[in-house]
Motif scaffolding. Structure first.
Motif, PDB file in Angstrom:
ATOM      1  N   THR A   1       0.683  -1.250   0.149  1.00 39.76           N
ATOM      2  CA  THR A   1       0.183  -0.047   0.140  1.00 39.76           C
ATOM      3  C   THR A   1       0.734   1.192  -0.081  1.00 39.76           C
ATOM      4  OG1 THR A   1      -1.521  -1.215   1.522  1.00 39.76           O
ATOM      5  CG2 THR A   1      -1.694   1.131   1.123  1.00 39.76           C
ATOM      6  N   PRO A   2       0.735   2.320  -0.853  1.00 35.69           N
ATOM      7  CA  PRO A   2       1.257   3.489  -0.871  1.00 35.69           C
ATOM      8  C   PRO A   2       1.387   4.240   0.519  1.00 35.69           C
ATOM      9  CG  PRO A   2       0.118   3.245  -2.761  1.00 35.69           C
ATOM     10  CD  PRO A   2      -0.379   2.419  -2.030  1.00 35.69           C
ATOM     11  N   PRO A   3       2.640   4.741   0.812  1.00 34.79           N
ATOM     12  CA  PRO A   3       2.516   5.433   2.186  1.00 34.79           C
ATOM     13  C   PRO A   3       1.400   6.376   2.062  1.00 34.79           C
ATOM     14  CG  PRO A   3       4.694   5.219   1.148  1.00 34.79           C
ATOM     15  CD  PRO A   3       3.695   4.784   0.230  1.00 34.79           C
ATOM     16  N   ALA A   4       0.991   6.679   3.371  1.00 33.25           N
ATOM     17  CA  ALA A   4      -0.045   7.570   3.610  1.00 33.25           C
ATOM     18  C   ALA A   4      -0.215   8.225   4.724  1.00 33.25           C
ATOM     19  CB  ALA A   4      -1.474   6.815   3.386  1.00 33.25           C
ATOM     20  N   ASP A   5      -0.759   9.592   4.987  1.00 35.06           N
ATOM     21  CA  ASP A   5      -1.011  10.139   6.211  1.00 35.06           C
ATOM     22  C   ASP A   5      -1.724   9.088   7.208  1.00 35.06           C
ATOM     23  OD1 ASP A   5       0.351  12.246   5.248  1.00 35.06           O
ATOM     24  OD2 ASP A   5      -1.615  13.238   4.451  1.00 35.06           O
ATOM     25  N   HIS A   6      -1.686   9.340   8.482  1.00 40.88           N
ATOM     26  CA  HIS A   6      -2.365   8.795   9.433  1.00 40.88           C
ATOM     27  C   HIS A   6      -3.873   9.113   9.680  1.00 40.88           C
ATOM     28  CE1 HIS A   6       1.476   6.722   9.978  1.00 40.88           C
ATOM     29  NE2 HIS A   6       2.063   7.696  10.544  1.00 40.88           N
TER      30      HIS A   6
ATOM     31  N   ARG B   1      -5.840   4.125   9.479  1.00 35.56           N
ATOM     32  CA  ARG B   1      -6.081   2.973   8.597  1.00 35.56           C
ATOM     33  C   ARG B   1      -7.143   1.780   9.075  1.00 35.56           C
ATOM     34  NH1 ARG B   1      -3.787   1.930   3.671  1.00 35.56           N
ATOM     35  NH2 ARG B   1      -2.269   3.558   4.023  1.00 35.56           N
ATOM     36  N   GLN B   2      -6.724   1.683  10.504  1.00 29.00           N
ATOM     37  CA  GLN B   2      -7.493   0.593  10.813  1.00 29.00           C
ATOM     38  C   GLN B   2      -9.001   0.584  10.950  1.00 29.00           C
ATOM     39  OE1 GLN B   2      -5.490   2.547  12.559  1.00 29.00           O
ATOM     40  NE2 GLN B   2      -5.713   2.276  14.797  1.00 29.00           N
ATOM     41  N   LEU B   3      -9.498   2.116  11.122  1.00 26.68           N
ATOM     42  CA  LEU B   3     -10.630   2.499  11.022  1.00 26.68           C
ATOM     43  C   LEU B   3     -11.438   2.354   9.615  1.00 26.68           C
ATOM     44  CD1 LEU B   3     -13.543   3.488  12.433  1.00 26.68           C
ATOM     45  CD2 LEU B   3     -12.500   5.967  12.001  1.00 26.68           C
ATOM     46  N   ALA B   4     -10.358   2.851   8.755  1.00 24.68           N
ATOM     47  CA  ALA B   4     -10.906   2.612   7.371  1.00 24.68           C
ATOM     48  C   ALA B   4     -11.372   1.625   7.039  1.00 24.68           C
ATOM     49  CB  ALA B   4      -9.833   3.333   6.485  1.00 24.68           C
TER      50      ALA B   4
ATOM     51  N   ALA C   1       5.902   1.809  12.444  1.00 23.04           N
ATOM     52  CA  ALA C   1       5.456   1.593  11.090  1.00 23.04           C
ATOM     53  C   ALA C   1       3.930   1.698  10.643  1.00 23.04           C
ATOM     54  CB  ALA C   1       6.155   0.181  10.401  1.00 23.04           C
ATOM     55  N   LEU C   2       3.061   1.302  11.662  1.00 26.33           N
ATOM     56  CA  LEU C   2       1.728   1.333  11.401  1.00 26.33           C
ATOM     57  C   LEU C   2       1.024   2.722  11.820  1.00 26.33           C
ATOM     58  CD1 LEU C   2       0.889  -2.239  12.035  1.00 26.33           C
ATOM     59  CD2 LEU C   2       1.048  -1.352  10.086  1.00 26.33           C
ATOM     60  N   GLY C   3       2.001   3.513  12.596  1.00 27.43           N
ATOM     61  CA  GLY C   3       1.466   4.877  13.074  1.00 27.43           C
ATOM     62  C   GLY C   3       0.548   4.461  14.363  1.00 27.43           C
TER      63      GLY C   3
ATOM     64  N   THR D   1      -6.467  17.423  17.094  1.00 27.46           N
ATOM     65  CA  THR D   1      -5.347  16.506  17.357  1.00 27.46           C
ATOM     66  C   THR D   1      -5.585  15.315  17.551  1.00 27.46           C
ATOM     67  OG1 THR D   1      -4.422  18.429  18.517  1.00 27.46           O
ATOM     68  CG2 THR D   1      -3.302  16.191  18.634  1.00 27.46           C
ATOM     69  N   LEU D   2      -4.855  14.326  16.464  1.00 24.66           N
ATOM     70  CA  LEU D   2      -5.089  12.912  16.520  1.00 24.66           C
ATOM     71  C   LEU D   2      -4.157  12.240  17.576  1.00 24.66           C
ATOM     72  CD1 LEU D   2      -6.280  10.026  15.257  1.00 24.66           C
ATOM     73  CD2 LEU D   2      -4.086  10.288  13.491  1.00 24.66           C
ATOM     74  N   HIS D   3      -4.839  11.413  18.609  1.00 22.92           N
ATOM     75  CA  HIS D   3      -3.981  10.885  19.408  1.00 22.92           C
ATOM     76  C   HIS D   3      -3.869   9.202  19.440  1.00 22.92           C
ATOM     77  CE1 HIS D   3      -4.273  14.589  22.095  1.00 22.92           C
ATOM     78  NE2 HIS D   3      -5.303  14.495  21.277  1.00 22.92           N
ATOM     79  N   SER D   4      -2.734   8.896  19.120  1.00 25.54           N
ATOM     80  CA  SER D   4      -2.643   7.206  18.986  1.00 25.54           C
ATOM     81  C   SER D   4      -1.788   6.651  20.095  1.00 25.54           C
ATOM     82  CB  SER D   4      -2.080   6.896  17.566  1.00 25.54           C
ATOM     83  OG  SER D   4      -0.774   7.406  17.419  1.00 25.54           O
ATOM     84  N   ALA D   5      -1.890   5.388  20.377  1.00 25.70           N
ATOM     85  CA  ALA D   5      -1.256   4.870  21.318  1.00 25.70           C
ATOM     86  C   ALA D   5      -1.067   3.266  21.062  1.00 25.70           C
ATOM     87  CB  ALA D   5      -1.747   5.254  22.636  1.00 25.70           C
ATOM     88  N   PRO D   6      -0.191   2.429  21.302  1.00 28.06           N
ATOM     89  CA  PRO D   6      -0.173   1.006  21.421  1.00 28.06           C
ATOM     90  C   PRO D   6      -0.957   0.301  21.884  1.00 28.06           C
ATOM     91  CG  PRO D   6       1.646   1.638  22.678  1.00 28.06           C
ATOM     92  CD  PRO D   6       1.034   2.951  22.124  1.00 28.06           C
TER      93      PRO D   6
END
Length: 260
Positions: free
Chosen positions: A30-35, A39-42, A184-186, A206-211
């Protein structure tokens, strides 16, 4: 750090790597894309995602040759993580493995002189999933007790108990590999300002992400924002949790199908 905590952190990291490995393989194609949008929601909002199924159908989810990978960063991550995990398995096997020849539980190191490529690769041919499962077994000290044969005789165990220094090495390596996968997966711990303002108040999003959880979005408008989502605990920002994100994405006019 206690022994139990070291085991827990190692196993958690190994399971995160296994659970996200299909996503890494998909990212290579998959081409690199913004976070944004996540992507998991998409993927969850698309029905019949044939490409995702094709990746998850790979057994045992091995990294394949890609003549023209679309995402070199993801490919480099996949190769590096495989090397880290495979080398760790080699190290643990050399220290504690005492299996007899032909034992299916054995981890086999590469053997370049083998007559075919699959045997030359050793247990690497089974892919990263098998390596993670095998390492987890060593961390849990599985198969370290004498075994009883059909005639009642006891035979030595196929594995020795993992020494403490190797447990800490397993923890260190697994956490490094986990961090590379999540980055790598944002999905690592990060905060990313979104280019679009809040549709309700023009505040900063603001997008907040966490593992350890799904992503969320906050609006700096706080109480002045009329968005139909709750305030955070400090009552300084509106918060779109995972279930609310589709409404925000729709309000921003983002094409979720194109983002997946």
């Amino acid at each position: 750090m206690s022994y139990a905590q070291a085991v827990h952190e190692t196993v958690r990291a190994l399971r995160t790597i296994r659970g996200r490995w299909a996503d890494v393989l998909l990212a290579i194609e998959t081409p690199p894309a913004d976070h944004w949008p996540p992507r998991q929601l998409a993927h969850t909002m698309r029905e019949g995602d044939d490409e995702q199924l094709a990746v998850e159908d790979r057994a045992p989810l091995v990294l394949r040759e890609h003549p023209a990978p679309l995402n070199l960063g993801a490919l480099d991550t996949a190769r590096a993580v495989e090397q880290l995990v495979f080398d760790l398995a080699d190290t643990l096997a050399a220290a504690v493995q005492r299996t007899e020849q032909g034992d299916p539980r054995a981890w086999l190191s590469p053997n370049p002189s083998a007559p075919d490529s699959r045997r030359a690769a050793g247990s690497r041919a089974h892919g990263l999933h098998w390596a993670c499962v095998w390492i987890e077994g060593r961390v849990h000290d599985e198969d370290t007790e004498p075994e009883r044969e059909l005639d009642g005789a006891l035979t030595p165990p196929p594995y020795e108990v993992l020494p403490l220094h190797l447990l800490h090495e397993a923890r260190r390596t697994a956490r490094i590999a986990e961090a590379r996968v999540l980055r790598a997966l944002g999905l690592d711990q990060r905060e990313t300002p979104l280019p679009e303002p809040c549709p309700w108040c023009e505040g900063e999003l603001t997008l907040h992400s966490a593992p350890d959880g799904p992503p969320a979005v906050t609006c700096s408008g706080g109480r002045a924002c009329s968005a139909p989502v709750p305030l955070d605990r400090m009552e300084r920002a509106r918060v779109w949790e995972w279930d609310d994100l589709p409404e925000l994405i729709a309000a921003l006019g983002v094409d979720i199908a194109a983002a997946a």
